[in-house]
Design an enzyme around this catalytic site. Structure first.
Site, PDB file in Angstrom:
ATOM      1  N   GLU A  43       0.914  -1.111   0.035  1.00 29.47           N
ATOM      2  CA  GLU A  43       0.033  -0.023  -0.166  1.00 29.47           C
ATOM      3  C   GLU A  43       0.864   1.211   0.079  1.00 29.47           C
ATOM      4  OE1 GLU A  43      -2.766   2.438   3.185  1.00 29.47           O
ATOM      5  OE2 GLU A  43      -2.690   0.215   3.248  1.00 29.47           O
ATOM      6  N   ARG A  47       0.513  10.418   1.127  1.00 26.20           N
ATOM      7  CA  ARG A  47       1.112  11.434   2.268  1.00 26.20           C
ATOM      8  C   ARG A  47       2.370  11.973   1.923  1.00 26.20           C
ATOM      9  NH1 ARG A  47       0.867   7.865   7.875  1.00 26.20           N
ATOM     10  NH2 ARG A  47      -1.204   6.863   7.653  1.00 26.20           N
ATOM     11  N   THR A  70      -4.246   5.977   2.373  1.00 27.15           N
ATOM     12  CA  THR A  70      -4.707   7.455   2.955  1.00 27.15           C
ATOM     13  C   THR A  70      -5.132   8.290   1.729  1.00 27.15           C
ATOM     14  OG1 THR A  70      -2.272   7.411   4.050  1.00 27.15           O
ATOM     15  CG2 THR A  70      -3.481   9.250   4.196  1.00 27.15           C
ATOM     16  N   LYS A 130     -10.733  -1.217   7.536  1.00 29.63           N
ATOM     17  CA  LYS A 130      -9.598  -0.990   8.196  1.00 29.63           C
ATOM     18  C   LYS A 130      -9.705  -0.755   9.538  1.00 29.63           C
ATOM     19  CE  LYS A 130      -5.868   2.303   7.778  1.00 29.63           C
ATOM     20  NZ  LYS A 130      -5.075   3.222   6.798  1.00 29.63           N
TER      21      LYS A 130
END
Length: 210
Positions: A43, A47, A70, A130
């Site tokens: 993943e 960011r 994210t 998640k």
């Protein structure tokens, strides 16, 4: 988007390296190190400014199924999938992100921290979520407390988990996979310590299959 969609994309992989990569120049060697360690998925978090080109290069590697993490807006989801993301992970639950991922035909895994958020995800016909941030929220105790009234839910706990806690999470039947950044930290990437990334990844993968 059901849990079988994500499970088929992960193809049995139960360890999900979560990567925050500052420079695209490290993407190729990082993908090589993860694949050499036995990882089958990764993943790439949105960011850093280079997140999208990093994702694109790692997705082109061929040895990994790469997703985007994210992701907080529909536009990010759209760009991530265009760059090669096979799945999308969000830190929280957002209806517009879920809708965009459905439109794009990719599994989406929203983050949840409470029973209320989990119920919203289930209402949206999502059964894989998640748990984030897993350890600060109480770790396995919280995961089991949430799983008890919602037995069809599968979890991908992420946040604060390290190698020492991996086996316990994976032993829980509600856990589909575990996400973690300890295998490839910012410090590893700054030092260019790809051999250590390979070693830590191999150790995690071995623990996931024993």
């Amino acid at each position: 988007m059901t849990r079988t969609d994500l499970a088929s994309v992960l193809d049995g992989a139960r360890v999900l390296p979560v990567l925050t990569v500052r420079h695209v120049s490290t993407a190729g060697p990082l993908a090589d190190a993860l694949a050499a360690g036995g990882a089958r998925c990764a993943e790439v978090t949105y960011r850093t400014p280079d997140a999208e080109p990093v994702l694109k290069e790692m997705a082109a590697h061929g040895g990994l199924v790469v997703g985007a993490g994210t992701v907080v807006t529909p536009r990010q989801a759209e760009r991530a999938v265009a760059a090669g993301a096979r799945f999308v992970v969000s830190p929280g639950f957002d209806e517009e992100v879920v809708a965009k991922c459905r439109e794009l035909g990719v599994p989406v895994v929203p983050g949840i921290a409470t029973a209320t958020e989990l119920m919203r995800a289930l209402k949206a016909d999502l059964d894989t979520v998640k748990l984030f941030p897993a350890e600060p929220l109480g770790g396995l105790r919280t995961l089991r407390a949430l799983a008890a009234p919602f037995p069809r839910t599968r979890f991908v706990p992420t946040g604060g988990i390290d190698a020492s806690g991996l086996a316990a999470y994976l032993a829980d039947p509600a856990v589909l996979a575990v996400g973690g950044s300890w295998m490839a930290t910012a410090a590893h990437l700054e030092r260019g310590d790809y051999e250590e990334i390979r070693r830590l990844t191999a150790e995690a993968v071995e623990r996931s299959v024993t």
